[in-house]
Design a protein around this motif. Sequence first.
Motif, PDB file in Angstrom:
ATOM      1  N   HIS A 151     -16.811   1.026   3.447  1.00 29.75           N
ATOM      2  CA  HIS A 151     -16.450  -0.364   3.139  1.00 29.75           C
ATOM      3  C   HIS A 151     -16.195  -1.105   4.435  1.00 29.75           C
ATOM      4  CE1 HIS A 151     -12.301   1.086   3.849  1.00 29.75           C
ATOM      5  NE2 HIS A 151     -11.940  -0.182   3.947  1.00 29.75           N
TER       6      HIS A 151
ATOM      7  N   HIS B 159      -1.358  -4.455   2.967  1.00 27.26           N
ATOM      8  CA  HIS B 159      -2.755  -4.587   3.377  1.00 27.26           C
ATOM      9  C   HIS B 159      -3.020  -6.062   3.689  1.00 27.26           C
ATOM     10  CE1 HIS B 159      -7.201  -4.771   2.316  1.00 27.26           C
ATOM     11  NE2 HIS B 159      -7.141  -3.908   3.309  1.00 27.26           N
TER      12      HIS B 159
ATOM     13  N   ASP C 218     -11.329  -6.101   1.512  1.00 23.44           N
ATOM     14  CA  ASP C 218     -12.251  -4.962   1.626  1.00 23.44           C
ATOM     15  C   ASP C 218     -13.496  -5.177   0.776  1.00 23.44           C
ATOM     16  OD1 ASP C 218     -10.491  -3.618   3.297  1.00 23.44           O
ATOM     17  OD2 ASP C 218      -9.508  -2.577   1.638  1.00 23.44           O
TER      18      ASP C 218
ATOM     19  N   ARG D  17       0.823  -1.209   0.000  1.00 19.94           N
ATOM     20  CA  ARG D  17       0.000   0.000   0.000  1.00 19.94           C
ATOM     21  C   ARG D  17       0.856   1.259   0.000  1.00 19.94           C
ATOM     22  NH1 ARG D  17      -5.907  -0.293   2.602  1.00 19.94           N
ATOM     23  NH2 ARG D  17      -6.676  -1.128   0.636  1.00 19.94           N
TER      24      ARG D  17
ATOM     25  N   HIS E  87     -13.528  -3.521   6.126  1.00 17.97           N
ATOM     26  CA  HIS E  87     -12.221  -4.195   6.084  1.00 17.97           C
ATOM     27  C   HIS E  87     -12.358  -5.410   6.989  1.00 17.97           C
ATOM     28  CE1 HIS E  87      -7.745  -4.640   6.418  1.00 17.97           C
ATOM     29  NE2 HIS E  87      -8.124  -5.197   7.550  1.00 17.97           N
TER      30      HIS E  87
END
Length: 286
Positions: free
Chosen positions: A263, A183, A187, A173, A265
């Motif tokens: 979103h 990451h 997601d 990321r 995660h």
Amino acid sequence: MIKLYAGLLCLLLFTAPALGNSQRSLEMSCGGELVQGGFVICSLPKTASGNYQINYGNGKTTDISSAHPALIPFSRNSALHIELAVIGASTDQQEIQPTHLQLTKGTWAIERIDGLPPGKITPRTLEQQRKVEADWIKKQAAWKHRANASWYANGFVKPVEKSRISGVYGSQRILNGQPKNPHLGFDFAAPKGTKIHAPANAIVVLADPDMYFEGGLLILDHGDGVMSVMLHLSRLDVKAGDVVNQGEVIGAVGATGRSTGPHLHWGIKVRGTYINPKLLLDYQVK
Ligand SMILES: [Zn+2]
């Protein structure tokens, strides 16, 4: 004559277990996703008596018995050869052979995210730093939880039904141009308020609506420290200590904490190691 028979019988009783021991070498069976970020679920044959521990490297162990399987995680950067050593004495000294696993290398994407408020990348004020520290302590306590269950072995379902995949496990990321840690979750982009379901049965270990980076956060233990961590929730419908069933609504999607849009995660952390949640969804329970 009777004495002689009794003597022979004693001899047989005494020697039979000793003869048996040399033949009592048992093997675990392990099935799963043999790739970096993957996992295996191992079980012992029904004939194995007693409780054992699997040592899976770096001083990490987990319990296993014939009645209770074990999930062994592989990190994103895991070695490709893994030896699972089984330790612990059973009542009749059954020996379990070590299991050798060969993993394939993972392939990782690069994700760039721009436009994050600078204070959400590195906390700036003393107040922000104190909040981050207090949050850290809460999470450390949660990670130590070990539910005495193996719900994880029954399979996982998607926590958000209608959604778009907006981030995958393992990506490098780059946030506002700065390279950051990879990451380590999955997601699901969906409108604020979309229902979040428990991906497997679990006990809720931490439910906090306002963490500095994570925003609304849930940590669920699916057994033996196999944990779901869910971030950025707009609403929490459960509290610490609740036991939830697979599919039960536990909260709603949001954009709280370090998030550019609504979103969920979803991370899976197994006794300190993040694995790829997608592989748990793909895993077919036999
Ligand atoms: Zn994420």
